[in-house]
Design an enzyme around this catalytic site. Structure first.
Site, mmCIF file in Angstrom:
data_model
loop_
_atom_site.group_PDB
_atom_site.id
_atom_site.type_symbol
_atom_site.label_atom_id
_atom_site.label_comp_id
_atom_site.label_asym_id
_atom_site.label_seq_id
_atom_site.Cartn_x
_atom_site.Cartn_y
_atom_site.Cartn_z
ATOM 1 N N LYS A 58 2.522 15.892 -0.331
ATOM 2 C CA LYS A 58 2.413 17.791 -0.397
ATOM 3 C C LYS A 58 0.769 17.874 -0.556
ATOM 4 C CE LYS A 58 4.843 15.815 2.151
ATOM 5 N NZ LYS A 58 6.262 15.512 2.121
ATOM 6 N N GLY A 188 3.428 0.239 9.332
ATOM 7 C CA GLY A 188 4.773 1.140 9.715
ATOM 8 C C GLY A 188 4.330 2.930 10.233
ATOM 9 N N ALA A 189 4.410 2.920 10.805
ATOM 10 C CA ALA A 189 4.354 4.708 11.535
ATOM 11 C C ALA A 189 4.927 5.155 11.522
ATOM 12 C CB ALA A 189 3.980 4.926 12.984
ATOM 13 N N ILE A 192 6.136 8.133 5.822
ATOM 14 C CA ILE A 192 5.154 8.114 4.833
ATOM 15 C C ILE A 192 4.047 7.784 5.341
ATOM 16 C CG2 ILE A 192 4.767 6.634 2.564
ATOM 17 C CD1 ILE A 192 6.742 6.576 1.809
ATOM 18 N N ALA A 276 5.126 0.489 4.053
ATOM 19 C CA ALA A 276 5.978 2.322 4.309
ATOM 20 C C ALA A 276 6.829 1.369 5.555
ATOM 21 C CB ALA A 276 4.929 2.757 4.555
ATOM 22 N N GLY A 278 10.079 1.976 5.116
ATOM 23 C CA GLY A 278 11.015 2.399 4.783
ATOM 24 C C GLY A 278 11.535 2.404 3.595
ATOM 25 N N HIS A 451 5.687 40.239 15.987
ATOM 26 C CA HIS A 451 4.801 40.062 16.605
ATOM 27 C C HIS A 451 3.051 40.424 15.855
ATOM 28 C CE1 HIS A 451 1.746 39.452 20.045
ATOM 29 N NE2 HIS A 451 1.268 40.556 19.799
HETATM 30 P P1 FAD Z 1 15.050 9.827 -6.567
HETATM 31 O O1 FAD Z 1 14.210 11.388 -6.416
HETATM 32 O O2 FAD Z 1 15.160 8.562 -5.645
HETATM 33 O O3 FAD Z 1 15.782 9.514 -8.313
HETATM 34 C C1 FAD Z 1 16.449 8.761 -8.814
HETATM 35 C C2 FAD Z 1 16.153 8.819 -9.942
HETATM 36 O O4 FAD Z 1 16.977 7.677 -11.143
HETATM 37 C C3 FAD Z 1 14.629 8.213 -10.614
HETATM 38 O O5 FAD Z 1 14.057 8.652 -11.513
HETATM 39 C C4 FAD Z 1 14.804 6.705 -10.657
HETATM 40 O O6 FAD Z 1 14.374 6.071 -12.022
HETATM 41 C C5 FAD Z 1 16.014 7.418 -11.634
HETATM 42 N N1 FAD Z 1 17.339 6.471 -12.004
HETATM 43 C C6 FAD Z 1 17.156 4.855 -11.090
HETATM 44 N N2 FAD Z 1 18.628 3.842 -11.703
HETATM 45 C C7 FAD Z 1 18.881 4.496 -13.331
HETATM 46 C C8 FAD Z 1 19.324 4.012 -13.869
HETATM 47 N N3 FAD Z 1 20.469 3.091 -14.264
HETATM 48 N N4 FAD Z 1 19.011 4.666 -14.750
HETATM 49 C C9 FAD Z 1 18.429 5.669 -15.478
HETATM 50 N N5 FAD Z 1 18.051 5.911 -14.128
HETATM 51 C C10 FAD Z 1 17.485 5.377 -12.892
HETATM 52 N N6 FAD Z 1 11.108 14.293 0.725
HETATM 53 C C11 FAD Z 1 11.748 15.546 1.705
HETATM 54 O O7 FAD Z 1 12.901 15.338 1.626
HETATM 55 N N7 FAD Z 1 10.954 16.144 1.700
HETATM 56 C C12 FAD Z 1 9.446 15.418 1.298
HETATM 57 O O8 FAD Z 1 8.467 16.328 1.857
HETATM 58 C C13 FAD Z 1 8.901 14.674 0.767
HETATM 59 N N8 FAD Z 1 8.328 13.699 0.766
HETATM 60 C C14 FAD Z 1 8.279 12.197 0.189
HETATM 61 C C15 FAD Z 1 7.009 11.601 0.133
HETATM 62 C C16 FAD Z 1 7.225 9.823 -0.437
HETATM 63 C C17 FAD Z 1 5.745 9.582 -0.844
HETATM 64 C C18 FAD Z 1 8.586 9.634 -0.728
HETATM 65 C C19 FAD Z 1 8.126 8.499 -1.173
HETATM 66 C C20 FAD Z 1 10.126 10.404 -0.262
HETATM 67 C C21 FAD Z 1 9.489 11.701 -0.093
HETATM 68 N N9 FAD Z 1 10.555 11.759 0.245
HETATM 69 C C22 FAD Z 1 10.883 14.125 0.794
HETATM 70 C C23 FAD Z 1 12.072 11.420 0.149
HETATM 71 C C24 FAD Z 1 12.379 11.957 -1.085
HETATM 72 O O9 FAD Z 1 11.694 11.457 -2.583
HETATM 73 C C25 FAD Z 1 13.150 11.668 -1.348
HETATM 74 O O10 FAD Z 1 14.423 11.687 -0.677
HETATM 75 C C26 FAD Z 1 14.173 12.109 -2.778
HETATM 76 O O11 FAD Z 1 13.837 11.584 -3.666
HETATM 77 C C27 FAD Z 1 15.906 11.230 -2.899
HETATM 78 O O12 FAD Z 1 16.094 12.170 -4.424
HETATM 79 P P2 FAD Z 1 17.442 11.307 -5.341
HETATM 80 O O13 FAD Z 1 18.222 12.025 -6.453
HETATM 81 O O14 FAD Z 1 18.258 10.172 -4.220
HETATM 82 O O15 FAD Z 1 16.674 10.050 -5.573
HETATM 83 P P1 NAD Z 2 10.075 5.492 7.712
HETATM 84 O O1 NAD Z 2 11.963 4.613 8.109
HETATM 85 O O2 NAD Z 2 10.524 6.850 7.996
HETATM 86 O O3 NAD Z 2 9.303 4.740 8.959
HETATM 87 C C1 NAD Z 2 9.564 3.277 8.323
HETATM 88 C C2 NAD Z 2 8.669 2.227 9.806
HETATM 89 O O4 NAD Z 2 8.151 1.046 9.927
HETATM 90 C C3 NAD Z 2 9.744 2.453 11.060
HETATM 91 O O5 NAD Z 2 8.682 3.218 12.064
HETATM 92 C C4 NAD Z 2 9.180 0.841 11.277
HETATM 93 O O6 NAD Z 2 9.979 1.013 12.951
HETATM 94 C C5 NAD Z 2 8.571 0.861 10.826
HETATM 95 N N1 NAD Z 2 8.644 -0.787 10.244
HETATM 96 C C6 NAD Z 2 9.551 -1.721 9.591
HETATM 97 N N2 NAD Z 2 9.460 -2.563 9.145
HETATM 98 C C7 NAD Z 2 7.535 -3.180 9.700
HETATM 99 C C8 NAD Z 2 6.859 -4.013 10.025
HETATM 100 N N3 NAD Z 2 7.732 -5.269 9.506
HETATM 101 N N4 NAD Z 2 6.038 -4.227 10.573
HETATM 102 C C9 NAD Z 2 5.261 -2.715 10.918
HETATM 103 N N5 NAD Z 2 6.488 -1.762 11.164
HETATM 104 C C10 NAD Z 2 7.263 -1.536 10.143
HETATM 105 O O7 NAD Z 2 9.760 4.786 6.468
HETATM 106 P P2 NAD Z 2 8.817 5.481 5.422
HETATM 107 O O8 NAD Z 2 7.897 5.908 6.480
HETATM 108 O O9 NAD Z 2 8.744 4.025 4.828
HETATM 109 O O10 NAD Z 2 9.730 6.827 4.623
HETATM 110 C C11 NAD Z 2 10.528 6.210 3.842
HETATM 111 C C12 NAD Z 2 11.289 7.480 3.864
HETATM 112 O O11 NAD Z 2 11.121 8.360 2.983
HETATM 113 C C13 NAD Z 2 12.052 8.876 5.233
HETATM 114 O O12 NAD Z 2 12.205 7.705 6.164
HETATM 115 C C14 NAD Z 2 12.054 9.706 4.816
HETATM 116 O O13 NAD Z 2 13.705 9.076 4.296
HETATM 117 C C15 NAD Z 2 11.084 9.740 3.581
HETATM 118 N N6 NAD Z 2 10.647 10.323 3.436
HETATM 119 C C16 NAD Z 2 10.244 12.064 4.021
HETATM 120 C C17 NAD Z 2 8.909 12.527 4.361
HETATM 121 C C18 NAD Z 2 8.893 13.874 4.888
HETATM 122 O O14 NAD Z 2 10.367 14.931 4.816
HETATM 123 N N7 NAD Z 2 7.898 14.489 4.213
HETATM 124 C C19 NAD Z 2 8.535 12.110 3.770
HETATM 125 C C20 NAD Z 2 7.850 10.598 3.329
HETATM 126 C C21 NAD Z 2 9.268 9.882 2.864
#
Ligand code: FAD
Ligand code: NAD
Length: 474
Positions: A58, A188-189, A192, A276, A278, A451
């Protein structure tokens, strides 16, 4: 040495750290083990969300939006400022400072709430004993009455496309480029791909997104996905649907990406490639055989509706269990489990978890899509309203998008709200409240909205369910 706690949380992402703070607030002696380190090699709380996910993405979306607006939107307001330049290391440095501030903030919150942090890798043994392996090789076993697993997720890899951290990257790499890639490829569209594709597109990259499925943003409502796809196309994002990537090879500083679609085999060359496709629940090195925690075939920890695993007094929350992989869902589960452990009721309604995609325009929804409801045989009526017909969106010069409300055809209860447009990340909250309170579209239609605000589009969409929108023909 062996410490004993009421609760040991494994993982300090938004699921784990929130669970730990809530448990401590409720008077439980709480520890939280996390293995993540920041860019400086030091322990960094906050999980994927704060370190390499929600927050850094963000921050870059906001920086790139400012740059884009200066180049493309300000002229309409009569503002010109010469040639705009982007200094990528400064932009990334700002992002890093925000991450540091927020991850440090969690360390402070742990201190204030008396949560004991352990910086290392945790492994769950039998009888809720947790073995912690520290970075320096030392080990300690801590014991708990209750354990909460919150180990998050990791990116999925696809065959013949190896991450190298330089040219072929996951989200971590794509948040840290030191210059704008000339040609940026995305596989992946999804969420992310669209968010990070937008960042680098706005900064000047030529962006090509390869998506395997034929339909754009299948999880969103089709009407909303159509508007979003049109807007992204206008912005110059080259999104190729039905494109199945067969391999990617890094060579001489570029990446050759091969894919096939209905028209045959193709190859494109890019300077950086983001994969990206999934994320998958992560439990690497977490569960000993004695732990007794069952994992599904897809690697998720099995839980019931109260996040209880198959082992007594062991819970799991967030990305490592079923349900949407979203930070706020993880946090709500963390709070619910802490409350259950403390003997209180705790529950998360997965049907009203909002989704937001922070592109331009933003996309947000809560509840079911029209297609889901049709497939379930639920009779519906819908109302929609375009932002172009609201005064505020026009004043902001951001008229793209619409709000669509789906209500039950007989009871009028709201079953889904879907939006694309400016600030819909904020507008969706009203609709989540409405759905949590089982509101009808008439309830929303009878509420006075300020408004001129964008929220008037929600109001008008609710009026339009009953064909009585004021500022457009019904
Ligand atoms: P995580 O945040 O993954 O935290 C897990 C933690 O556990 C990590 O610090 C890891 O190092 C630690 N861990 C794992 N195994 C062990 C172990 N055995 N011992 C000790 N520590 C360990 N979600 C949104 O809602 N809004 C968004 O805008 C958004 N944007 C995103 C953008 C990107 C690029 C990505 C990748 C994800 C985004 N997400 C977003 C998804 C969001 O980040 C996750 O859903 C969220 O972080 C999940 O939280 P969690 O606590 O389950 O796991
Ligand atoms: P995603 O599931 O959102 O999208 C993955 C896309 O990749 C899908 O459209 C899928 O059809 C496509 N795909 C899968 N295999 C493929 C292949 N071999 N070739 C081409 N396309 C393929 O997954 P992501 O973008 O990796 O994000 C993972 C998750 O992280 C999200 O589902 C979401 O839960 C979380 N996230 C959330 C936010 C947010 O809340 N704004 C932002 C980033 C990530």
């Amino acid at each position: 040495m062996s410490d004993k706690f009421d609760v040991v949380v494994i993982g300090a992402g938004p699921g784990g750290y929130v669970a730990a703070i809530r448990a401590a607030q409720l008077g439980l002696r709480t520890a939280c083990v996390d293995e993540m380190v920041g860019k400086d090699g030091k322990p960094s709380l906050g999980g994927a969300c704060l370190n390499v996910g929600c927050i850094p993405s963000k921050a870059l979306l906001d920086s790139s939006r400012q740059f884009h607006n200066l180049n493309h939107l300000f002229a309409e307001h009569g503002i010109s400022a010469g040639e705009a330049k982007i200094d990528v290391p400064v932009m990334v440095g700002r992002k890093d400072r925000i991450v540091k501030q927020l991850t440090g903030g969690i360390a402070q919150l742990f201190k204030a709430n008396k949560v004991t942090p352990f910086a290392g890798h945790a492994r769950l043994l039998g009888d809720r004993k947790v073995e912690v392996q520290f970075q320096d090789g030392a080990q300690e076993v801590i014991e708990a009455e209750h354990v909460i697993l919150a180990t998050g997720s990791r990116p999925i890899q696809i065959p013949n496309v190896e991450f190298d951290g330089e040219l072929i990257v996951d989200n971590v790499g794509a948040l840290d480029f030191d210059a704008v890639p000339g040609r940026f490829g995305v596989i992946g569209a999804g969420v992310i791909g669209l968010e990070l594709g937008s960042v680098w597109k706005r900064l000047g990259s030529e962006v090509t997104v390869l998506e395997a499925l034929p339909d754009f943003l299948g999880a969103a409502d089709a009407d909303i996905a159509r508007v979003a796809q049109r807007e992204f196309k206008k912005q110059g994002l080259d999104i190729r649907m039905g494109a199945k990537v067969t391999s990617a090879t890094a060579q001489d500083g570029t990446v050759a990406v091969r894919y096939s679609d209905a028209k045959g085999d193709h190859e494109i060359t890019v300077d950086k490639l983001l994969v990206a496709v999934g994320r998958r629940a992560y439990t690497g090195g977490l569960l000993s055989d004695e732990a007794g925690v069952k994992v599904t075939e897809r690697g998720m920890i099995e839980v019931d509706e109260h996040c209880r695993t198959s082992a007594q007094n062991v819970y799991a929350v967030g990305d490592c269990v079923r349900g949407p992989m979203l930070a706020h869902k993880a946090s709500e589960e963390g709070i619910a489990v802490a409350e259950i452990v403390a003997g209180k009721p705790g529950h998360v309604n997965l049907d009203t978890v909002p989704w937001v995609i922070y592109t331009e325009p933003e996309i947000a929804w809560v509840g079911k899509t029209q297609k889901q409801l049709k497939d379930e045989g639920v009779p519906v009526k819908t109302g929609s309203f375009p932002f172009a017909a609201t005064a505020r969106a026009l004043a902001m010069a951001e008229p793209a998008g619409q709000v669509k409300i789906i209500a039950h055809a007989e009871t009028d209860r709201i079953l889904g709200v879907h939006m694309v447009g400016a600030n819909v990340s904020e507008l969706i909250a009203e609709c989540v409240v409405a759905m949590e309170f089982h509101a009808s579209s008439e309830d929303l239609a009878r509420i006075c909205h300020a408004h001129p605000t964008l929220s008037e589009a929600v109001h008008e969409a609710a009026l339009s369910v009953d064909k009585r929108a004021i500022h457009r023909a019904n």
